[in-house]
Design an enzyme around this catalytic site. Structure first.
Site, mmCIF file in Angstrom:
data_model
loop_
_atom_site.group_PDB
_atom_site.id
_atom_site.type_symbol
_atom_site.label_atom_id
_atom_site.label_comp_id
_atom_site.label_asym_id
_atom_site.label_seq_id
_atom_site.Cartn_x
_atom_site.Cartn_y
_atom_site.Cartn_z
ATOM 1 N N ASN A 78 -28.925 13.266 3.868
ATOM 2 C CA ASN A 78 -29.209 14.433 3.042
ATOM 3 C C ASN A 78 -27.882 15.141 2.822
ATOM 4 O O ASN A 78 -27.367 15.816 3.712
ATOM 5 C CB ASN A 78 -30.210 15.325 3.790
ATOM 6 C CG ASN A 78 -30.559 16.570 2.999
ATOM 7 O OD1 ASN A 78 -30.063 16.793 1.903
ATOM 8 N ND2 ASN A 78 -31.411 17.399 3.580
ATOM 9 N N ARG A 112 -32.011 11.715 0.248
ATOM 10 C CA ARG A 112 -32.802 12.813 -0.316
ATOM 11 C C ARG A 112 -32.080 13.350 -1.556
ATOM 12 O O ARG A 112 -30.874 13.642 -1.502
ATOM 13 C CB ARG A 112 -32.918 13.925 0.717
ATOM 14 C CG ARG A 112 -33.668 15.102 0.177
ATOM 15 C CD ARG A 112 -33.697 16.231 1.165
ATOM 16 N NE ARG A 112 -34.529 17.303 0.635
ATOM 17 C CZ ARG A 112 -34.659 18.468 1.221
ATOM 18 N NH1 ARG A 112 -34.046 18.723 2.341
ATOM 19 N NH2 ARG A 112 -35.418 19.397 0.683
ATOM 20 N N HIS A 164 -39.869 20.795 -2.279
ATOM 21 C CA HIS A 164 -40.449 20.541 -0.944
ATOM 22 C C HIS A 164 -41.532 19.467 -1.014
ATOM 23 O O HIS A 164 -42.445 19.438 -0.173
ATOM 24 C CB HIS A 164 -41.110 21.807 -0.341
ATOM 25 C CG HIS A 164 -40.148 22.906 0.028
ATOM 26 N ND1 HIS A 164 -40.463 24.235 -0.136
ATOM 27 C CD2 HIS A 164 -38.918 22.879 0.570
ATOM 28 C CE1 HIS A 164 -39.460 24.983 0.278
ATOM 29 N NE2 HIS A 164 -38.497 24.177 0.714
ATOM 30 N N LEU A 210 -43.155 27.192 4.886
ATOM 31 C CA LEU A 210 -42.474 28.479 5.026
ATOM 32 C C LEU A 210 -41.234 28.326 5.886
ATOM 33 O O LEU A 210 -41.319 28.301 7.123
ATOM 34 C CB LEU A 210 -43.431 29.510 5.649
ATOM 35 C CG LEU A 210 -44.839 29.593 5.035
ATOM 36 C CD1 LEU A 210 -45.717 30.573 5.821
ATOM 37 C CD2 LEU A 210 -44.766 30.011 3.569
ATOM 38 N N ARG A 232 -34.419 34.913 -1.334
ATOM 39 C CA ARG A 232 -34.822 34.744 -2.744
ATOM 40 C C ARG A 232 -36.018 35.623 -3.078
ATOM 41 O O ARG A 232 -36.915 35.789 -2.256
ATOM 42 C CB ARG A 232 -35.197 33.281 -3.016
ATOM 43 C CG ARG A 232 -34.000 32.363 -3.058
ATOM 44 C CD ARG A 232 -34.436 30.913 -3.193
ATOM 45 N NE ARG A 232 -33.963 30.139 -2.064
ATOM 46 C CZ ARG A 232 -34.386 28.912 -1.754
ATOM 47 N NH1 ARG A 232 -35.303 28.326 -2.483
ATOM 48 N NH2 ARG A 232 -33.882 28.278 -0.714
ATOM 49 N N ARG A 265 -37.523 36.010 12.507
ATOM 50 C CA ARG A 265 -37.591 36.490 13.898
ATOM 51 C C ARG A 265 -37.128 37.939 13.995
ATOM 52 O O ARG A 265 -37.758 38.766 14.663
ATOM 53 C CB ARG A 265 -36.743 35.604 14.816
ATOM 54 C CG ARG A 265 -37.408 34.296 15.148
ATOM 55 C CD ARG A 265 -36.453 33.333 15.743
ATOM 56 N NE ARG A 265 -35.494 32.892 14.721
ATOM 57 C CZ ARG A 265 -34.840 31.741 14.761
ATOM 58 N NH1 ARG A 265 -34.993 30.942 15.781
ATOM 59 N NH2 ARG A 265 -34.014 31.413 13.802
ATOM 60 N N GLY A 299 -40.168 26.326 9.485
ATOM 61 C CA GLY A 299 -39.757 27.150 10.639
ATOM 62 C C GLY A 299 -40.661 28.345 10.866
ATOM 63 O O GLY A 299 -41.055 28.645 12.000
ATOM 64 N N GLU A 302 -39.553 15.782 6.992
ATOM 65 C CA GLU A 302 -39.140 15.222 5.700
ATOM 66 C C GLU A 302 -38.325 13.949 5.873
ATOM 67 O O GLU A 302 -38.403 13.034 5.054
ATOM 68 C CB GLU A 302 -38.348 16.280 4.915
ATOM 69 C CG GLU A 302 -39.262 17.379 4.385
ATOM 70 C CD GLU A 302 -38.554 18.694 4.104
ATOM 71 O OE1 GLU A 302 -38.093 19.335 5.072
ATOM 72 O OE2 GLU A 302 -38.468 19.074 2.933
HETATM 73 P P1 ADP Z 1 -34.944 25.608 6.325
HETATM 74 O O1 ADP Z 1 -35.792 25.995 5.162
HETATM 75 O O2 ADP Z 1 -33.517 26.031 6.179
HETATM 76 O O3 ADP Z 1 -35.156 24.187 6.808
HETATM 77 P P2 ADP Z 1 -36.526 26.363 8.671
HETATM 78 O O4 ADP Z 1 -37.707 25.568 8.229
HETATM 79 O O5 ADP Z 1 -35.814 25.955 9.904
HETATM 80 O O6 ADP Z 1 -35.455 26.551 7.511
HETATM 81 O O7 ADP Z 1 -37.036 27.865 8.849
HETATM 82 C C1 ADP Z 1 -36.176 28.925 9.122
HETATM 83 C C2 ADP Z 1 -37.002 30.194 9.306
HETATM 84 O O8 ADP Z 1 -37.899 29.989 10.404
HETATM 85 C C3 ADP Z 1 -36.177 31.430 9.600
HETATM 86 O O9 ADP Z 1 -36.632 32.515 8.836
HETATM 87 C C4 ADP Z 1 -36.499 31.683 11.067
HETATM 88 O O10 ADP Z 1 -36.455 33.034 11.367
HETATM 89 C C5 ADP Z 1 -37.935 31.186 11.142
HETATM 90 N N1 ADP Z 1 -38.338 30.999 12.543
HETATM 91 C C6 ADP Z 1 -37.897 30.073 13.435
HETATM 92 N N2 ADP Z 1 -38.474 30.284 14.653
HETATM 93 C C7 ADP Z 1 -39.301 31.365 14.512
HETATM 94 C C8 ADP Z 1 -40.170 32.071 15.390
HETATM 95 N N3 ADP Z 1 -40.314 31.731 16.673
HETATM 96 N N4 ADP Z 1 -40.868 33.129 14.879
HETATM 97 C C9 ADP Z 1 -40.740 33.494 13.591
HETATM 98 N N5 ADP Z 1 -39.932 32.870 12.720
HETATM 99 C C10 ADP Z 1 -39.223 31.816 13.166
#
Ligand code: ADP
Length: 404
Positions: free
Chosen positions: A7, A91, A180, A209, A241, A285, A330, A384
């Site tokens: 990727n 990808r 996605h 998300l 965004r 977080r 995440g 993915e």
């Molecule tokens: P990407 O889209 O870059 O792959 P991720 O799928 O890793 O990103 O998601 C990142 C998001 O997930 C961030 O907003 C992060 O704060 C959130 N996140 C990760 N762990 C937690 C948690 N324990 N509680 C709430 N949000 C979380």
């Protein structure tokens, strides 16, 4: 079989070495800061320690060479020779209307992909650089491309066209593409397995998300609508965004604040969303930590979850009902608060979350709806890279059959 999944971004190459038959990642990592001072490779073998190696990595070809050498190394490697790599899965963000599935890369495919650069000027050129570099370094294996947009090519015209002059669609390809796709497809398929019914009998809403956020309406296994649009800016509120806004706002702000096209693009993509509203952070977080004490963090969170709920309602209506809602990414995998708030009040159409199941620890696969809930709600970690490896394996196996 061993598949190398790549990727490639503008200054990074993420990789995984996957055995698709066992659905197992043997090693993974990322090369960052390509072409800059302080370039570094972070590498981890399954079950091992993460290691970091600094180096002078001037371009994507050097980065992939670096990856191959660590994969072959005595102490941190997982293969003994390059010949062990059966195929490479790449990808690519945008496949336009030309690609509705993953394909073997040929000269014709490269030409079509170059035509899609206009749609994703920030992503597709780097993706193509990665493909060219990998083809030079591994010339004797099949290279397969998996597009973020492909899964959504099944959307009907009434879902993918905007209310703009039709000529703009014809002339410039202005339409909803959605992104996605691999993630929505993966968690949708998995949800059908967990429910124990063929996907052709289910209506599923998937919520991916992460830093970028999107939802999809998957009717009988086919994506019939999705919240991201011509670009990944539309739809849900995201880390930085804006998601949906009245397009007239952009014109108004450009004139009032004297913004250039570039400034406006940056504002919508980098300074909006959770970050822009809270003034605090784009990281969910931190928003949740401040939810009780900081009003703007609270509003940001409320907008985020309200919009998910609105889309669940819209997609349930679009499909004439929903059987399953899935949370992934995440935030979707980790935030019980987002899951709860996004589904609160949906009992009227048969969706009820079980608080104990929803707040149970860990981000593993789990059912979080109550036993009585007509609509099932799952948390399913996305993967993915595995989708890319599995699609690549399927294409390689078909090639083998054809050559027999
Ligand atoms: P990407 O889209 O870059 O792959 P991720 O799928 O890793 O990103 O998601 C990142 C998001 O997930 C961030 O907003 C992060 O704060 C959130 N996140 C990760 N762990 C937690 C948690 N324990 N509680 C709430 N949000 C979380």
């Amino acid at each position: 079989m061993i598949i190398l999944v790549l990727n490639t971004g503008s200054s990074s190459v993420k990789y995984q070495v996957i055995n698709p038959e066992e659905k197992k990642a043997l090693a993974k990592g990322v090369v960052e800061r390509i072409g800059m001072a302080g370039a570094v490779l972070t590498h981890k073998v399954l079950g091992g320690e993460e290691i970091k190696l600094a180096g002078e990595i001037l371009d994507h070809k050097m980065a992939i060479e670096y990856v191959l050498s660590i994969l072959l190394s005595k102490n941190h490697g997982v293969i003994k020779s390059r010949d062990e790599i059966t195929a490479v899965g790449h990808r690519v963000v945008h496949g336009g209307e030309a690609f509705s599935a993953s394909v073997l890369i040929s000269e014709d495919v490269m030409t079509e992909m170059r035509k899609c650069i206009d749609y994703a000027p920030l992503h597709n050129p780097s993706n193509l650089k990665g493909i060219n570099a990998a083809k030079q370094l591994l010339p004797n294996v099949p290279h397969v491309v998996v597009f973020d947009t492909a899964f959504h090519q099944s959307m009907p015209k009434h879902a993918f066209l905007y209310g703009l002059p039709y000529v703009l669609y014809k002339r410039h390809g202005i339409r909803r593409y959605g992104f996605h796709g691999s993630s929505h497809r993966f968690v949708g398929d998995r949800a059908a397995e967990l429910v124990g019914k063929p996907k052709e009998e289910l209506n599923i809403i998937t919520c991916h998300l992460g830093n970028g956020c999107s939802m999809a309406a998957i009717e009988k296994g086919r994506s019939v609508d999705t919240s991201m649009g011509f670009t990944p800016l539309e739809g849900l509120l995201m880390g930085t965004r804006s998601g949906d806004i009245d397009p007239a706002i952009v014109l108004q702000i450009m004139s009032k604040e004297d913004l250039s096209l570039n400034d406006a693009t940056t504002m919508l993509n980098k300074h909006s969303g959770l970050q822009g509203i809270s003034g605090l952070s784009s990281d969910m977080r931190e928003i949740e930590e401040e939810y009780k004490s900081n009003e703007r963090a609270r509003i940001a969170h409320d907008i985020f979850t309200y919009r998910i709920k609105k889309y669940i309602g819209a997609y349930a209506a679009a499909m004439g009902g929903v059987d399953v809602v899935v949370f992934t990414g995440g935030i979707g995998e980790n935030s019980s608060m987002v899951r709860k708030k996004s589904t609160e009040g949906l009992e009227f159409f048969g969706l009820k979350i079980d608080d104990a199941k929803n707040t149970s620890n860990g981000s593993d696969e789990k059912l979080i709806s109550t036993d009585e809930s007509k609509v099932k709600c799952y948390v399913i970690p996305t993967n993915e890279e595995l989708v890319i490896a599995l699609d690549t394996m399927e294409i390689v196996n078909n090639l083998k059959k054809e050559s027999k």
